[in-house]
Design an enzyme around this catalytic site. Structure first.
Site, mmCIF file in Angstrom:
data_model
loop_
_atom_site.group_PDB
_atom_site.id
_atom_site.type_symbol
_atom_site.label_atom_id
_atom_site.label_comp_id
_atom_site.label_asym_id
_atom_site.label_seq_id
_atom_site.Cartn_x
_atom_site.Cartn_y
_atom_site.Cartn_z
ATOM 1 N N SER A 54 -7.283 -139.096 6.916
ATOM 2 C CA SER A 54 -8.694 -138.996 6.529
ATOM 3 C C SER A 54 -8.821 -138.247 5.205
ATOM 4 O O SER A 54 -7.860 -137.608 4.745
ATOM 5 C CB SER A 54 -9.492 -138.292 7.632
ATOM 6 O OG SER A 54 -8.861 -137.086 8.002
ATOM 7 N N GLU B 25 -11.538 -135.936 2.553
ATOM 8 C CA GLU B 25 -12.753 -135.100 2.526
ATOM 9 C C GLU B 25 -13.380 -135.013 1.134
ATOM 10 O O GLU B 25 -12.686 -134.885 0.134
ATOM 11 C CB GLU B 25 -12.382 -133.694 3.018
ATOM 12 C CG GLU B 25 -13.552 -132.726 3.032
ATOM 13 C CD GLU B 25 -13.175 -131.378 3.629
ATOM 14 O OE1 GLU B 25 -12.592 -131.341 4.736
ATOM 15 O OE2 GLU B 25 -13.465 -130.358 2.975
ATOM 16 N N ASP C 73 -19.537 -120.076 6.544
ATOM 17 C CA ASP C 73 -19.416 -118.715 5.988
ATOM 18 C C ASP C 73 -20.764 -118.313 5.426
ATOM 19 O O ASP C 73 -21.520 -119.154 4.937
ATOM 20 C CB ASP C 73 -18.383 -118.700 4.859
ATOM 21 C CG ASP C 73 -16.978 -118.839 5.409
ATOM 22 O OD1 ASP C 73 -16.642 -118.080 6.335
ATOM 23 O OD2 ASP C 73 -16.241 -119.715 4.926
ATOM 24 N N PHE D 85 -8.820 -120.302 -4.489
ATOM 25 C CA PHE D 85 -9.187 -120.845 -3.169
ATOM 26 C C PHE D 85 -8.354 -120.190 -2.068
ATOM 27 O O PHE D 85 -8.843 -119.868 -1.008
ATOM 28 C CB PHE D 85 -8.934 -122.353 -3.098
ATOM 29 C CG PHE D 85 -9.924 -123.186 -3.854
ATOM 30 C CD1 PHE D 85 -11.069 -122.640 -4.409
ATOM 31 C CD2 PHE D 85 -9.713 -124.558 -3.990
ATOM 32 C CE1 PHE D 85 -11.978 -123.424 -5.101
ATOM 33 C CE2 PHE D 85 -10.616 -125.352 -4.678
ATOM 34 C CZ PHE D 85 -11.738 -124.783 -5.243
ATOM 35 N N HIS E 76 -5.225 -134.833 6.678
ATOM 36 C CA HIS E 76 -6.602 -134.844 6.174
ATOM 37 C C HIS E 76 -6.550 -134.291 4.755
ATOM 38 O O HIS E 76 -6.124 -133.147 4.548
ATOM 39 C CB HIS E 76 -7.468 -133.956 7.079
ATOM 40 C CG HIS E 76 -8.896 -133.824 6.652
ATOM 41 N ND1 HIS E 76 -9.873 -134.752 6.978
ATOM 42 C CD2 HIS E 76 -9.539 -132.848 5.947
ATOM 43 C CE1 HIS E 76 -11.042 -134.356 6.498
ATOM 44 N NE2 HIS E 76 -10.871 -133.211 5.865
HETATM 45 P P1 FAD Z 1 -14.706 -119.939 14.250
HETATM 46 O O1 FAD Z 1 -13.853 -120.842 15.031
HETATM 47 O O2 FAD Z 1 -15.981 -119.468 14.854
HETATM 48 O O3 FAD Z 1 -13.808 -118.685 13.840
HETATM 49 C C1 FAD Z 1 -14.257 -117.769 12.856
HETATM 50 C C2 FAD Z 1 -13.574 -116.422 13.051
HETATM 51 O O4 FAD Z 1 -14.101 -115.768 14.208
HETATM 52 C C3 FAD Z 1 -12.068 -116.497 13.316
HETATM 53 O O5 FAD Z 1 -11.498 -115.365 12.712
HETATM 54 C C4 FAD Z 1 -11.942 -116.411 14.836
HETATM 55 O O6 FAD Z 1 -10.706 -115.843 15.237
HETATM 56 C C5 FAD Z 1 -13.091 -115.477 15.162
HETATM 57 N N1 FAD Z 1 -13.723 -115.719 16.471
HETATM 58 C C6 FAD Z 1 -14.047 -116.895 17.021
HETATM 59 N N2 FAD Z 1 -14.696 -116.712 18.207
HETATM 60 C C7 FAD Z 1 -14.778 -115.368 18.378
HETATM 61 C C8 FAD Z 1 -15.356 -114.534 19.376
HETATM 62 N N3 FAD Z 1 -15.983 -115.047 20.437
HETATM 63 N N4 FAD Z 1 -15.262 -113.166 19.226
HETATM 64 C C9 FAD Z 1 -14.641 -112.628 18.153
HETATM 65 N N5 FAD Z 1 -14.083 -113.381 17.163
HETATM 66 C C10 FAD Z 1 -14.159 -114.727 17.277
HETATM 67 N N6 FAD Z 1 -17.281 -124.305 5.769
HETATM 68 C C11 FAD Z 1 -18.523 -124.749 5.472
HETATM 69 O O7 FAD Z 1 -19.425 -123.916 5.209
HETATM 70 N N7 FAD Z 1 -18.813 -126.086 5.406
HETATM 71 C C12 FAD Z 1 -17.901 -127.027 5.687
HETATM 72 O O8 FAD Z 1 -18.193 -128.222 5.634
HETATM 73 C C13 FAD Z 1 -16.575 -126.614 6.044
HETATM 74 N N8 FAD Z 1 -15.622 -127.508 6.359
HETATM 75 C C14 FAD Z 1 -14.396 -127.078 6.793
HETATM 76 C C15 FAD Z 1 -13.460 -128.019 7.219
HETATM 77 C C16 FAD Z 1 -12.213 -127.612 7.686
HETATM 78 C C17 FAD Z 1 -11.244 -128.655 8.171
HETATM 79 C C18 FAD Z 1 -11.871 -126.224 7.694
HETATM 80 C C19 FAD Z 1 -10.525 -125.779 8.140
HETATM 81 C C20 FAD Z 1 -12.797 -125.294 7.251
HETATM 82 C C21 FAD Z 1 -14.065 -125.692 6.818
HETATM 83 N N9 FAD Z 1 -15.040 -124.784 6.416
HETATM 84 C C22 FAD Z 1 -16.306 -125.212 6.072
HETATM 85 C C23 FAD Z 1 -14.742 -123.347 6.368
HETATM 86 C C24 FAD Z 1 -15.127 -122.629 7.674
HETATM 87 O O9 FAD Z 1 -16.513 -122.689 7.878
HETATM 88 C C25 FAD Z 1 -14.680 -121.173 7.530
HETATM 89 O O10 FAD Z 1 -13.280 -121.097 7.541
HETATM 90 C C26 FAD Z 1 -15.294 -120.206 8.512
HETATM 91 O O11 FAD Z 1 -15.016 -118.880 8.057
HETATM 92 C C27 FAD Z 1 -14.771 -120.311 9.938
HETATM 93 O O12 FAD Z 1 -15.210 -121.438 10.564
HETATM 94 P P2 FAD Z 1 -14.642 -121.843 12.016
HETATM 95 O O13 FAD Z 1 -15.404 -123.013 12.439
HETATM 96 O O14 FAD Z 1 -13.178 -121.905 12.000
HETATM 97 O O15 FAD Z 1 -15.110 -120.542 12.848
#
Ligand code: FAD
Length: 284
Positions: free
Chosen positions: A11, A13, A104, A215, A265
């Protein structure tokens, strides 16, 4: 494409363009990348919904060209109501695939702001999507072979990943990395904890040294010392940087696919040449 890779998921992006010129450039980029026949294109979603319209418009453009497209959706700073509206919109358009993320906050916000919103972590978003829309969407979540920079520990981060899978994610895409061992170990650990979904490896082509360092500092990706030193030694000789980057990233992809990665990806940053070059070398 080899028989083994034919079953795998490739895929690509993009981010939503901000200007009409950017949209036109992306159309040209997309046409070139479409010739590679990726399984789908995904489109990022800006913090707090800042690109909500741009993400949907780009996804609809891609679909109108006859390709599958998956919007990303992030939850930090968004309300249940606004996410409900976006999900309904995606469903109305027949969109079946999503990449669900926490997102973020813009710099200047702290941990307090994370805990004060309606959603704090991506597992809550996955639960919400499942509660609102059942099995309508195929949901991918993010995975971090080298640990998310805000995680308490690598073990805790894998547990958090597993909780997203248990909340209903169908698969995952990793942050980019250049250490294949970190990927294989992460996948092993997640599987042992009960997360048996495909973990697609996120691939960042190397074309620009200072951009890559910037980055990687932000997202916690390690650039191995030998790669960093080589890239630095090329100075502003961008042809050498690109040629070396192509070798390194192609070899990484070969190792990942041979070792059982279920797909790749590509983070294109809306450019086509590096992704096309890697794809052709891999004979995908
Ligand atoms: P989570 O899975 O919620 O994790 C975030 C942090 O919190 C981690 O350190 C985890 O260990 C911790 N954590 C999780 N649950 C808990 C809990 N219950 N208690 C305590 N700590 C916890 N960002 C954007 O803004 N837009 C995008 O389109 C985008 N696309 C992305 C695509 C991919 C494939 C990837 C890998 C990243 C992308 N990001 C995007 C970046 C992403 O939003 C950031 O990396 C963000 O900081 C974490 O998102 P996450 O969904 O992994 O969060």
């Amino acid at each position: 494409m080899s028989q083994k890779n034919a079953q795998k998921n490739f895929s690509i992006e993009f981010f939503p363009p901000k200007t009409p010129e950017g949209a036109e450039k992306l159309r040209v980029t997309r046409a070139k990348l479409a010739e590679l026949h990726p399984r789908y294109f995904s489109v990022t979603f800006g913090a707090g919904g800042s690109t909500q319209k741009g993400t949907l418009d780009t996804v609809l453009d891609i679909r109108s060209e006859g390709h599958e497209a998956a919007p990303h959706l992030s939850c930090l700073g968004s309300s249940r109501e606004s996410l409900r509206t976006i999900l309904a919109q995606y469903k109305d358009h027949g969109i079946k695939r999503l990449v669900a993320l926490r997102g973020d906050l813009p710099s200047g916000y702290g941990a307090m702001d994370i805990s004060s919103g309606e959603f704090r972590y991506a597992n809550e978003l996955v639960e919400f999507i499942r509660a609102e829309t059942g099995d309508w969407f195929h949901i991918e979540v993010a995975a971090y072979p080298e640990m998310h920079p805000q995680a308490k520990s690598p073990q805790d981060d894998v547990q958090r990943f597993v909780s997203k899978v248990k909340a209903g994610a169908n698969g995952a895409i990793t942050q980019y990395f250049y250490n294949a061992d970190a990927y294989f170990r992460f996948v092993d650990e997640a599987q042992k904890l009960g997360a048996a979904v495909p973990v697609i490896a996120g691939i960042m082509p190397i074309t620009n040294y200072s951009q890559l360092m910037r980055f990687s500092d932000m997202c916690g990706t390690e650039i191995p010392r030998w790669i960093r030193l080589k890239l630095a030694s090329y100075g502003d000789d961008s042809d050498s940087i690109r040629a070396f980057g192509l070798d390194v990233v192609t070899q990484l992809c070969e190792r990942l696919l041979a070792g059982g990665a279920p797909g790749l990806h590509f983070y294109t940053l809306n450019q086509s040449p590096a992704t096309i070059a890697i794809w052709q070398r891999l004979k995908l």
